[in-house]
Design a protein around this motif. Structure first.
Motif, PDB file in Angstrom:
ATOM      1  N   ASP A 172       0.829  -1.205   0.000  1.00  0.00           N
ATOM      2  CA  ASP A 172       0.000   0.000   0.000  1.00  0.00           C
ATOM      3  C   ASP A 172       0.863   1.254   0.000  1.00  0.00           C
ATOM      4  N   ASP A 173       1.894   1.279   0.823  1.00  0.00           N
ATOM      5  CA  ASP A 173       2.772   2.449   0.901  1.00  0.00           C
ATOM      6  C   ASP A 173       3.500   2.718  -0.414  1.00  0.00           C
ATOM      7  N   LEU A 174       3.829   1.656  -1.132  1.00  0.00           N
ATOM      8  CA  LEU A 174       4.461   1.844  -2.440  1.00  0.00           C
ATOM      9  C   LEU A 174       3.541   2.584  -3.400  1.00  0.00           C
ATOM     10  N   GLY A 175       2.224   2.448  -3.188  1.00  0.00           N
ATOM     11  CA  GLY A 175       1.264   3.143  -4.045  1.00  0.00           C
ATOM     12  C   GLY A 175       0.396   2.230  -4.874  1.00  0.00           C
ATOM     13  N   PHE A 176       0.461   0.929  -4.636  1.00  0.00           N
ATOM     14  CA  PHE A 176      -0.386  -0.009  -5.380  1.00  0.00           C
ATOM     15  C   PHE A 176      -1.802  -0.003  -4.811  1.00  0.00           C
ATOM     16  N   THR A 177      -2.761  -0.214  -5.681  1.00  0.00           N
ATOM     17  CA  THR A 177      -4.171  -0.206  -5.269  1.00  0.00           C
ATOM     18  C   THR A 177      -4.841  -1.553  -5.466  1.00  0.00           C
ATOM     19  N   ALA A 178      -4.112  -2.532  -5.998  1.00  0.00           N
ATOM     20  CA  ALA A 178      -4.693  -3.859  -6.230  1.00  0.00           C
ATOM     21  C   ALA A 178      -3.575  -4.896  -6.197  1.00  0.00           C
ATOM     22  N   ILE A 179      -3.947  -6.119  -5.870  1.00  0.00           N
ATOM     23  CA  ILE A 179      -3.005  -7.234  -5.885  1.00  0.00           C
ATOM     24  C   ILE A 179      -3.576  -8.347  -6.744  1.00  0.00           C
ATOM     25  N   TRP A 180      -2.777  -8.813  -7.684  1.00  0.00           N
ATOM     26  CA  TRP A 180      -3.081 -10.029  -8.439  1.00  0.00           C
ATOM     27  C   TRP A 180      -2.104 -11.086  -7.937  1.00  0.00           C
ATOM     28  N   SER A 181      -2.647 -12.120  -7.332  1.00  0.00           N
ATOM     29  CA  SER A 181      -1.834 -13.240  -6.878  1.00  0.00           C
ATOM     30  C   SER A 181      -1.976 -14.387  -7.865  1.00  0.00           C
ATOM     31  N   CYS A 182      -0.869 -15.041  -8.205  1.00  0.00           N
ATOM     32  CA  CYS A 182      -0.967 -16.288  -8.971  1.00  0.00           C
ATOM     33  C   CYS A 182      -1.864 -17.252  -8.197  1.00  0.00           C
ATOM     34  N   PRO A 183      -2.418 -18.290  -8.842  1.00  0.00           N
ATOM     35  CA  PRO A 183      -3.477 -19.094  -8.218  1.00  0.00           C
ATOM     36  C   PRO A 183      -3.117 -19.631  -6.841  1.00  0.00           C
ATOM     37  N   LEU A 184      -4.115 -19.588  -5.957  1.00  0.00           N
ATOM     38  CA  LEU A 184      -3.953 -20.044  -4.580  1.00  0.00           C
ATOM     39  C   LEU A 184      -4.697 -21.348  -4.310  1.00  0.00           C
ATOM     40  N   LEU A 185      -5.285 -21.949  -5.344  1.00  0.00           N
ATOM     41  CA  LEU A 185      -6.047 -23.175  -5.149  1.00  0.00           C
ATOM     42  C   LEU A 185      -5.120 -24.388  -5.120  1.00  0.00           C
ATOM     43  N   THR A 186      -5.626 -25.491  -4.611  1.00  0.00           N
ATOM     44  CA  THR A 186      -4.804 -26.683  -4.408  1.00  0.00           C
ATOM     45  C   THR A 186      -4.212 -27.190  -5.716  1.00  0.00           C
ATOM     46  N   ASN A 187      -2.909 -27.397  -5.700  1.00  0.00           N
ATOM     47  CA  ASN A 187      -2.172 -28.036  -6.792  1.00  0.00           C
ATOM     48  C   ASN A 187      -1.539 -29.301  -6.211  1.00  0.00           C
ATOM     49  N   ASP A 188      -2.291 -30.383  -6.165  1.00  0.00           N
ATOM     50  CA  ASP A 188      -1.802 -31.614  -5.529  1.00  0.00           C
ATOM     51  C   ASP A 188      -1.017 -32.454  -6.531  1.00  0.00           C
ATOM     52  N   MET A 189       0.040 -31.858  -7.073  1.00  0.00           N
ATOM     53  CA  MET A 189       0.891 -32.538  -8.038  1.00  0.00           C
ATOM     54  C   MET A 189       2.111 -33.119  -7.311  1.00  0.00           C
ATOM     55  N   PHE A 190       2.836 -34.005  -7.990  1.00  0.00           N
ATOM     56  CA  PHE A 190       3.972 -34.654  -7.348  1.00  0.00           C
ATOM     57  C   PHE A 190       5.220 -33.784  -7.355  1.00  0.00           C
ATOM     58  N   GLN A 191       5.278 -32.831  -8.289  1.00  0.00           N
ATOM     59  CA  GLN A 191       6.430 -31.937  -8.351  1.00  0.00           C
ATOM     60  C   GLN A 191       6.046 -30.663  -9.087  1.00  0.00           C
ATOM     61  N   GLY A 192       6.834 -29.610  -8.857  1.00  0.00           N
ATOM     62  CA  GLY A 192       6.633 -28.355  -9.583  1.00  0.00           C
ATOM     63  C   GLY A 192       5.269 -27.733  -9.370  1.00  0.00           C
ATOM     64  N   SER A 193       4.706 -27.888  -8.166  1.00  0.00           N
ATOM     65  CA  SER A 193       3.337 -27.412  -7.934  1.00  0.00           C
ATOM     66  C   SER A 193       3.291 -25.978  -7.409  1.00  0.00           C
ATOM     67  N   TYR A 194       4.453 -25.357  -7.210  1.00  0.00           N
ATOM     68  CA  TYR A 194       4.525 -24.059  -6.539  1.00  0.00           C
ATOM     69  C   TYR A 194       3.838 -22.935  -7.307  1.00  0.00           C
ATOM     70  N   HIS A 195       3.743 -23.060  -8.657  1.00  0.00           N
ATOM     71  CA  HIS A 195       3.257 -21.935  -9.470  1.00  0.00           C
ATOM     72  C   HIS A 195       1.750 -21.774  -9.404  1.00  0.00           C
ATOM     73  N   GLY A 196       1.011 -22.866  -9.154  1.00  0.00           N
ATOM     74  CA  GLY A 196      -0.423 -22.758  -8.936  1.00  0.00           C
ATOM     75  C   GLY A 196      -1.315 -22.999 -10.133  1.00  0.00           C
ATOM     76  N   TYR A 197      -0.762 -23.247 -11.314  1.00  0.00           N
ATOM     77  CA  TYR A 197      -1.583 -23.321 -12.520  1.00  0.00           C
ATOM     78  C   TYR A 197      -2.028 -24.745 -12.893  1.00  0.00           C
ATOM     79  N   ALA A 198      -1.732 -25.714 -12.033  1.00  0.00           N
ATOM     80  CA  ALA A 198      -2.193 -27.092 -12.245  1.00  0.00           C
ATOM     81  C   ALA A 198      -3.185 -27.428 -11.136  1.00  0.00           C
ATOM     82  N   ILE A 199      -4.344 -26.823 -11.180  1.00  0.00           N
ATOM     83  CA  ILE A 199      -5.324 -26.902 -10.096  1.00  0.00           C
ATOM     84  C   ILE A 199      -5.925 -28.303 -10.017  1.00  0.00           C
ATOM     85  N   THR A 200      -6.014 -28.829  -8.794  1.00  0.00           N
ATOM     86  CA  THR A 200      -6.580 -30.166  -8.584  1.00  0.00           C
ATOM     87  C   THR A 200      -7.845 -30.131  -7.738  1.00  0.00           C
ATOM     88  N   ASP A 201      -8.254 -28.965  -7.312  1.00  0.00           N
ATOM     89  CA  ASP A 201      -9.534 -28.796  -6.609  1.00  0.00           C
ATOM     90  C   ASP A 201      -9.933 -27.336  -6.747  1.00  0.00           C
TER      91      ASP A 201
END
Length: 624
Positions: A172-201
């Motif tokens: 907020d102090d920097l001056g931003f008025t919105a936040i876009w977060s990469c996906p926060l939904l479950t990525n129950d993959m065996f590897q490389g699941s940190y990015h969020g784009y392989a949603i499993t639920d």
């Protein structure tokens, strides 16, 4: 309240005999009175559902190809009251199965869901790499990938929702008025699941990020600051470990489903089913049928099944899921991943359904094309030759992003350098509403802007100055403000998404406090803060008329004008001092007026000429 416990606020007994019903709840008061429930339970197709609740009626029950699914079409009348009711599943000679369902009251009117626009500045975060606010949720025993390893760019690092909450003041102090977060939904993959784009639920926050309550808290605390929460959604594909992949409801729930079911054990070796990425088939009047099919039906990668939105049940599921999240966490916008890959007629229906319910909402779609004709096709209001109407408010301005980088890297000549962005902005005549485009210097899928500009701090400031004064909606990637880069391996996704210094308790550098930052990093942070906070209250930048002058002698000048406020951006690529003749800009009506440098606060009298002592950007305004 626990399962089977009497609800003191109603006459029903809470029971949850069914394994899964989605959406997991709904609301009264929508314009669209229909609701389709996906029911998943062993052999549920042999059971008959009944509902006895005023205003709710079962219109039709659909069996699927799998016996373990039912799809129930409900009508929720405009007189229906919020409350809980039981869905009773009956079968001869069997005890009833009962599932308690809830219809909630909406917390605010549809018109009050106001999306992002050109007055906003958006901060993009890869949550696993931003800040670890709750180390207790780093691992989940119920999920496939359990390793936290900050030395591995493709492993989980532990950033979470609480980490974002903890640092809202910084953003907020920097001056931003919105936040876009990469996906926060479950990525129950065996590897490389940190990015969020392989949603499993699609209805569950990934436990390694926190809980649904954490997500709601993030949203509410942002609202208190007047900030908007943008959710990254994925309609094109899911993760291979999605719960339904072991029991697909229909024979056409995903694309190339028959191929997949024949070869489940060695699926990754089948390269014939991946997309050709030829996105122009959506517009190309000469495109072959096979190219169209390979683009829209092919899987994005072998680990991400391509969803078949031509299946009406999948289409309804996806639309309802988006609406569920808007209501549940009070969204201020949706960013839709891989926008041109799904069926384009479905995407029009999807965006249209959302905008019908929420007329002031915003959706931005990712179309990674450098051709403005292609990108403009996807914006609502485009005059498309094929009559296609997208209902999409905001495409992403990949064409201009590339031109900014080229303009600042190239040597100046008649047709190279700054003329690239001058002529690129001239393409706005093609767009239905240019200021609704989202512009950015970089994002989570490309090298950091500091890397793209070869480690040139001055050029990076010039790029940011242009992005933040254009008639656009700007998005800045986390860490751009401290010159984060990927010099060691440009373009490597794991490196692009590096940890933000200070987000972990043992970090020796803390960008949130400034501890350990270099002078260059602190200077860039302060520079961006000054521009963003000026921009926050600048009607000229939000809504003003745009006038720019063709580059001459390595200098490009752009004006934004609204009533008595004029903002002037000067981009100068000359290393040696140069005198800018101000008489050329007489039509702007600034002669003998005093302007202020928004970075240095220095006063400038606009008369005759202005000496530009060195390469860089200058932002002047008639108002402090």
């Amino acid at each position: 309240m626990t399962e089977n416990e009497v609800d003191k606020n109603s006459s029903i007994i809470e029971k949850h005999d069914i394994n899964r019903i989605e959406p997991i709840n709904w609301w009264v008061g929508f314009k669209d009175a229909s609701l389709q429930l996906l029911v998943h339970h062993p052999n549920i197709s042999k059971w008959n559902p009944e509902i006895s609740y005023h205003g709710v009626s079962i219109e039709k029950v659909h069996q699927a190809d799998s016996p373990n699914y039912l799809f129930i079409d409900l009508n929720i009348s405009e007189t229906t009251k919020a409350g809980k009711f039981n869905i009773v599943f009956k079968k001869e000679n069997e005890d009833d199965l009962i599932h308690t369902y809830e219809l909630k009251s909406r917390e605010k009117s549809a018109e009050d869901y106001v999306g992002f626009n050109s007055s906003d500045a958006i901060y993009l975060i890869t949550p696993d790499r931003f800040a670890n606010g709750n180390p207790a949720n780093d691992n989940s025993e119920n999920l496939n990938e359990k390793t936290i390893d900050r030395t591995d760019d493709y492993a989980r690092h532990g950033g979470d929702i609480q980490g974002m909450i903890n640092h809202l003041n910084y953003i907020d102090d920097l001056g931003f008025t919105a936040i876009w977060s990469c996906p926060l939904l479950t990525n129950d993959m065996f590897q490389g699941s940190y990015h969020g784009y392989a949603i499993t639920d699609y209805y569950q926050v990934d436990p390694r990020y926190g809980t649904l309550e954490d997500y709601k808290t993030l949203s509410s605390k942002m609202s208190e600051k007047g900030m908007k929460l943008i959710m990254d959604q994925v309609a094109n594909h899911c993760g291979l470990e999605h719960w339904w992949m072991k029991d697909l409801p229909f024979k056409d729930w995903i694309n190339y489903q028959e191929n997949y079911e024949k070869n489940r054990e060695d699926w990754s070796s089948d390269k014939s089913i991946t997309t050709n990425h030829r996105r122009t088939v959506n517009q190309d009047v000469y495109a072959s049928k096979i190219d169209k099919k390979n683009m829209n039906v092919g899987w994005f990668v072998s680990a991400m099944p391509d969803l078949n939105q031509r299946n009406p049940f999948m289409a309804k599921y996806t639309i309802q899921n988006s609406i569920w999240w808007i209501e549940t966490v009070n969204l201020g916008g949706i960013r839709q991943d891989t926008y041109p890959y799904p069926d384009k007629h479905f995407m029009s229906k999807w965006a249209g359904a959302i905008m019908h319910e929420y007329p002031n909402f915003s959706i931005v779609g990712e179309e990674w094309s450098l051709n403005p004709l292609i990108v403009g096709y996807w914006q609502d209001g485009a005059n498309n030759g094929d009559g296609y109407k997208s209902n999409l408010k905001s495409p992403m301005d990949f064409p201009m992003q590339r031109l900014i980088v080229d303009a600042l890297n190239e040597e100046e000549s008649w047709d190279t350098g700054l003329v690239k962005i001058y002529e690129g902005l001239a393409n706005d005549f093609h767009y239905a509403k240019p200021k609704d485009f989202m512009i950015f210097p970089d994002n989570h899928d490309m090298s950091r802007i500091f890397t793209q500009l070869n480690g040139d701090v001055t050029s990076t400031k010039m790029a940011l100055s242009y992005v933040l004064t254009l008639p656009r909606i700007p998005q800045i990637y986390y860490g751009t403000e401290i010159l984060m880069h990927d010099f060691d391996n440009p373009g490597d996704h794991g490196l692009i998404r590096s940890d933000f210094p200070g987000g972990w308790a043992d970090d020796t550098v803390n960008a949130f406090t400034g501890e350990g930052l270099t002078e260059e990093q602190k200077d860039m942070q302060l520079f961006l803060k000054k521009v963003l906070n000026y921009r926050k209250n600048s009607k000229a930048i939000h809504d003003g008329k745009t006038i720019h002058f063709a580059p001459e002698d390595g200098v490009y000048v752009l004006f934004r004008v609204f009533e008595d406020e004029t903002v002037v951006l000067i981009l100068n690529k000359n290393e040696e001092p140069i005198q800018l003749d101000l008489n050329r800009f007489e039509e702007m009506g600034l002669t003998e007026k005093t302007l202020f440098n928004i970075i240095t606060d220095a006063k400038v009298v606009w008369k005759d000429s202005l000496v530009l002592n060195e390469k860089g950007s200058t932002i002047l305004s008639t108002k402090l």
